[in-house]
Design a protein around this motif. Structure first.
Motif, mmCIF file in Angstrom:
data_model
loop_
_atom_site.group_PDB
_atom_site.id
_atom_site.type_symbol
_atom_site.label_atom_id
_atom_site.label_comp_id
_atom_site.label_asym_id
_atom_site.label_seq_id
_atom_site.Cartn_x
_atom_site.Cartn_y
_atom_site.Cartn_z
ATOM 1 N N PRO A 65 0.810 -1.226 0.000
ATOM 2 C CA PRO A 65 0.000 0.000 0.000
ATOM 3 C C PRO A 65 0.832 1.259 0.000
ATOM 4 C CG PRO A 65 0.024 -1.032 2.174
ATOM 5 C CD PRO A 65 0.683 -1.998 1.237
ATOM 6 N N GLU A 66 2.144 1.113 0.308
ATOM 7 C CA GLU A 66 2.982 2.286 0.343
ATOM 8 C C GLU A 66 3.389 2.753 -1.052
ATOM 9 O OE1 GLU A 66 3.838 -0.682 1.023
ATOM 10 O OE2 GLU A 66 5.714 -1.144 0.002
ATOM 11 N N GLU A 67 3.113 1.961 -2.100
ATOM 12 C CA GLU A 67 3.516 2.321 -3.450
ATOM 13 C C GLU A 67 2.766 3.569 -3.912
ATOM 14 O OE1 GLU A 67 5.740 0.843 -5.186
ATOM 15 O OE2 GLU A 67 6.046 -1.088 -4.223
ATOM 16 N N PRO A 68 3.454 4.508 -4.577
ATOM 17 C CA PRO A 68 2.736 5.662 -5.104
ATOM 18 C C PRO A 68 1.861 5.260 -6.277
ATOM 19 C CG PRO A 68 5.017 5.685 -5.821
ATOM 20 C CD PRO A 68 4.882 4.554 -4.840
ATOM 21 N N THR A 69 0.691 5.844 -6.413
ATOM 22 C CA THR A 69 -0.172 5.599 -7.555
ATOM 23 C C THR A 69 -0.298 6.833 -8.434
ATOM 24 O OG1 THR A 69 -2.116 6.187 -6.254
ATOM 25 C CG2 THR A 69 -1.512 3.865 -6.327
ATOM 26 N N ASP A 70 0.237 7.943 -7.987
ATOM 27 C CA ASP A 70 0.175 9.173 -8.763
ATOM 28 C C ASP A 70 1.422 9.981 -8.435
ATOM 29 O OD1 ASP A 70 -0.256 11.699 -9.811
ATOM 30 O OD2 ASP A 70 -2.400 11.665 -9.407
ATOM 31 N N PRO A 71 2.292 10.255 -9.445
ATOM 32 C CA PRO A 71 3.534 10.966 -9.137
ATOM 33 C C PRO A 71 3.307 12.340 -8.532
ATOM 34 C CG PRO A 71 3.120 10.895 -11.509
ATOM 35 C CD PRO A 71 2.139 9.968 -10.861
ATOM 36 N N ALA A 72 2.151 12.948 -8.800
ATOM 37 C CA ALA A 72 1.890 14.286 -8.270
ATOM 38 C C ALA A 72 1.584 14.260 -6.776
ATOM 39 C CB ALA A 72 0.715 14.918 -9.012
ATOM 40 N N THR A 73 1.183 13.101 -6.262
ATOM 41 C CA THR A 73 0.823 13.030 -4.851
ATOM 42 C C THR A 73 1.780 12.156 -4.057
ATOM 43 O OG1 THR A 73 -0.661 11.160 -5.289
ATOM 44 C CG2 THR A 73 -1.612 13.356 -5.408
ATOM 45 N N ALA A 74 2.897 11.750 -4.660
ATOM 46 C CA ALA A 74 3.877 10.940 -3.944
ATOM 47 C C ALA A 74 4.414 11.737 -2.764
ATOM 48 C CB ALA A 74 5.019 10.540 -4.863
ATOM 49 N N PRO A 75 4.538 11.111 -1.566
ATOM 50 C CA PRO A 75 4.956 11.854 -0.382
ATOM 51 C C PRO A 75 6.422 12.261 -0.451
ATOM 52 C CG PRO A 75 4.819 9.506 0.093
ATOM 53 C CD PRO A 75 4.274 9.691 -1.282
ATOM 54 N N GLY A 76 6.741 13.362 0.224
ATOM 55 C CA GLY A 76 8.129 13.795 0.335
ATOM 56 C C GLY A 76 8.565 14.652 -0.832
ATOM 57 N N ASP A 77 9.634 15.394 -0.626
ATOM 58 C CA ASP A 77 10.215 16.228 -1.671
ATOM 59 C C ASP A 77 11.250 15.425 -2.429
ATOM 60 O OD1 ASP A 77 8.700 18.446 -0.938
ATOM 61 O OD2 ASP A 77 10.184 19.057 0.574
ATOM 62 N N LEU A 78 11.143 15.379 -3.737
ATOM 63 C CA LEU A 78 12.084 14.635 -4.559
ATOM 64 C C LEU A 78 13.293 15.500 -4.884
ATOM 65 C CD1 LEU A 78 9.621 12.896 -7.032
ATOM 66 C CD2 LEU A 78 10.841 11.849 -5.112
ATOM 67 N N PRO A 79 14.485 14.911 -4.894
ATOM 68 C CA PRO A 79 15.683 15.682 -5.214
ATOM 69 C C PRO A 79 15.776 15.961 -6.702
ATOM 70 C CG PRO A 79 16.251 13.384 -4.925
ATOM 71 C CD PRO A 79 14.791 13.501 -4.582
ATOM 72 N N GLY A 80 16.570 16.953 -7.041
ATOM 73 C CA GLY A 80 16.839 17.270 -8.434
ATOM 74 C C GLY A 80 15.916 18.344 -8.982
ATOM 75 N N GLU A 81 16.357 18.931 -10.069
ATOM 76 C CA GLU A 81 15.616 19.996 -10.750
ATOM 77 C C GLU A 81 14.801 19.404 -11.887
ATOM 78 O OE1 GLU A 81 16.645 23.891 -13.583
ATOM 79 O OE2 GLU A 81 18.241 22.591 -12.786
ATOM 80 N N VAL A 82 13.532 19.779 -11.984
ATOM 81 C CA VAL A 82 12.689 19.335 -13.093
ATOM 82 C C VAL A 82 13.157 20.028 -14.373
ATOM 83 C CG1 VAL A 82 10.357 19.270 -14.043
ATOM 84 C CG2 VAL A 82 10.718 18.900 -11.595
ATOM 85 N N VAL A 83 13.415 19.243 -15.431
ATOM 86 C CA VAL A 83 13.885 19.792 -16.704
ATOM 87 C C VAL A 83 12.913 19.392 -17.807
ATOM 88 C CG1 VAL A 83 16.329 19.925 -16.082
ATOM 89 C CG2 VAL A 83 15.408 17.791 -16.993
ATOM 90 N N ASP A 84 12.770 20.280 -18.778
ATOM 91 C CA ASP A 84 11.824 20.071 -19.878
ATOM 92 C C ASP A 84 12.539 19.399 -21.046
ATOM 93 O OD1 ASP A 84 9.606 20.127 -21.513
ATOM 94 O OD2 ASP A 84 9.891 22.221 -22.119
ATOM 95 N N VAL A 85 12.691 18.080 -20.966
ATOM 96 C CA VAL A 85 13.346 17.308 -22.016
ATOM 97 C C VAL A 85 12.518 16.056 -22.282
ATOM 98 C CG1 VAL A 85 15.658 18.139 -21.410
ATOM 99 C CG2 VAL A 85 14.775 16.026 -20.362
ATOM 100 N N PRO A 86 12.647 15.455 -23.490
ATOM 101 C CA PRO A 86 11.961 14.189 -23.765
ATOM 102 C C PRO A 86 12.535 13.082 -22.882
ATOM 103 C CG PRO A 86 12.696 15.272 -25.790
ATOM 104 C CD PRO A 86 13.374 15.964 -24.665
ATOM 105 N N PRO A 87 11.752 12.017 -22.679
ATOM 106 C CA PRO A 87 10.449 11.738 -23.279
ATOM 107 C C PRO A 87 9.339 12.486 -22.560
ATOM 108 C CG PRO A 87 11.084 9.927 -21.841
ATOM 109 C CD PRO A 87 12.258 10.872 -21.871
ATOM 110 N N TYR A 88 8.339 12.903 -23.347
ATOM 111 C CA TYR A 88 7.211 13.614 -22.788
ATOM 112 C C TYR A 88 6.071 12.642 -22.476
ATOM 113 C CZ TYR A 88 9.786 17.688 -24.424
ATOM 114 O OH TYR A 88 10.758 18.635 -24.621
#
Length: 266
Positions: A65-88
């Motif tokens: 049950p701990e598995e995320p089902t939606d990346p937008a609601t996954a708990p915690g802050d993820l490391p790294g900078e979001v970049v606009d590159v493929p794959p989209y």
């Protein structure tokens, strides 16, 4: 022998996943790393993460049950900078440059410091989610849908989109022969990389199949082209008095920035 055509890749991809221990490869972690400098080599070096066995991975449905089902609601802050590159979003992401019998780790977060949830096989395909993060060490990690509604992270170094497949047999300067099917395939890869730096890697991703008619699939990666992540060579041989002689070669471009309607790299 699997073919490297992009048709029906989503249906094929649903059969190519497995949950398990940390036994696959990552970009910054265990990487396949042979070069085209010597056609007599096997085309791969041992990974720092033990490769999976040669048996086909089986599909295992997630259970925790701990598995995320939606990346937008996954708990915690993820490391790294979001970049606009493929794959989209909804692009079909193909695994590249991972040796046959091994696998590409998919992880619970963007980096090797996150737990491995399973592996994708060397010719696997998965739909991309459209989020890629760049870590401070320069590595890039992108999300793919491994199961319906279950999202994980893979190293972008081993992800590309497949272009259209063409027969390049007539373009070769010669049809080489060698003692084994794999060696004959590596000779073809050497022809293709003659004008490229020694850092180019050649990786056997499927086969070889030995016999009167032999086959091997080789990924040539690290070409230093922003649009072209590499080339996938499907080499077919026949047994002759000189050993295994190349009969035909099909090429599929491994596209880093998307694919046009004509199957060309953007």
């Amino acid at each position: 022998m699997r073919r490297t055509l992009p048709a029906a890749v989503l249906a094929a991809g649903l059969l190519l996943t497995a949950c398990g221990t940390e036994t696959g490869q990552d970009g910054p972690g265990g990487e396949p790393s042979s070069t085209a400098a010597s056609p007599t080599e096997t085309g791969t070096e041992p990974s720092t993460e033990d490769p999976t066995g040669p048996e086909e991975p089986t599909t295992a449905e997630p259970t925790g049950p701990e598995e995320p089902t939606d990346p937008a609601t996954a708990p915690g802050d993820l490391p790294g900078e979001v970049v606009d590159v493929p794959p989209y979003s909804d692009d079909i992401a193909a695994v590249i440059g991972v040796e046959a019998g091994s696998g590409l780790n998919y992880r619970r977060g963007p980096g090797t410091d996150f737990e491995v949830a399973g592996t994708l096989e060397p010719l696997g395909y998965r739909p991309a989610i459209g989020e890629t993060r760049r870590r401070e060490d320069g590595s890039h990690w992108t999300q793919v849908m491994v199961h319906d509604g279950w999202y994980y992270w893979v190293s972008l170094k081993h992800i590309a989109q497949l272009g259209g497949t063409t027969d390049i047999t007539a373009d070769l300067t010669e049809l080489p022969s060698a003692a084994t099917v794999e060696e004959a395939g590596l000779l073809v890869a050497r022809q293709r990389t003659a004008d490229h730096p020694p850092s180019v890697e050649t990786v056997v991703v499927d086969g070889p199949v030995e016999g009167d008619a032999g086959e091997v699939v080789i990924d040539v990666v690290g070409l230093g082209d922003d649009a072209l992540a590499g080339e996938r060579l499907h080499v077919v041989t026949e047994r002759t008095g000189r050993g295994h002689t190349v009969r035909s070669v099909e090429l599929t471009p491994l596209c880093a920035r998307g694919v046009t309607e004509d199957g060309l790299c953007e």
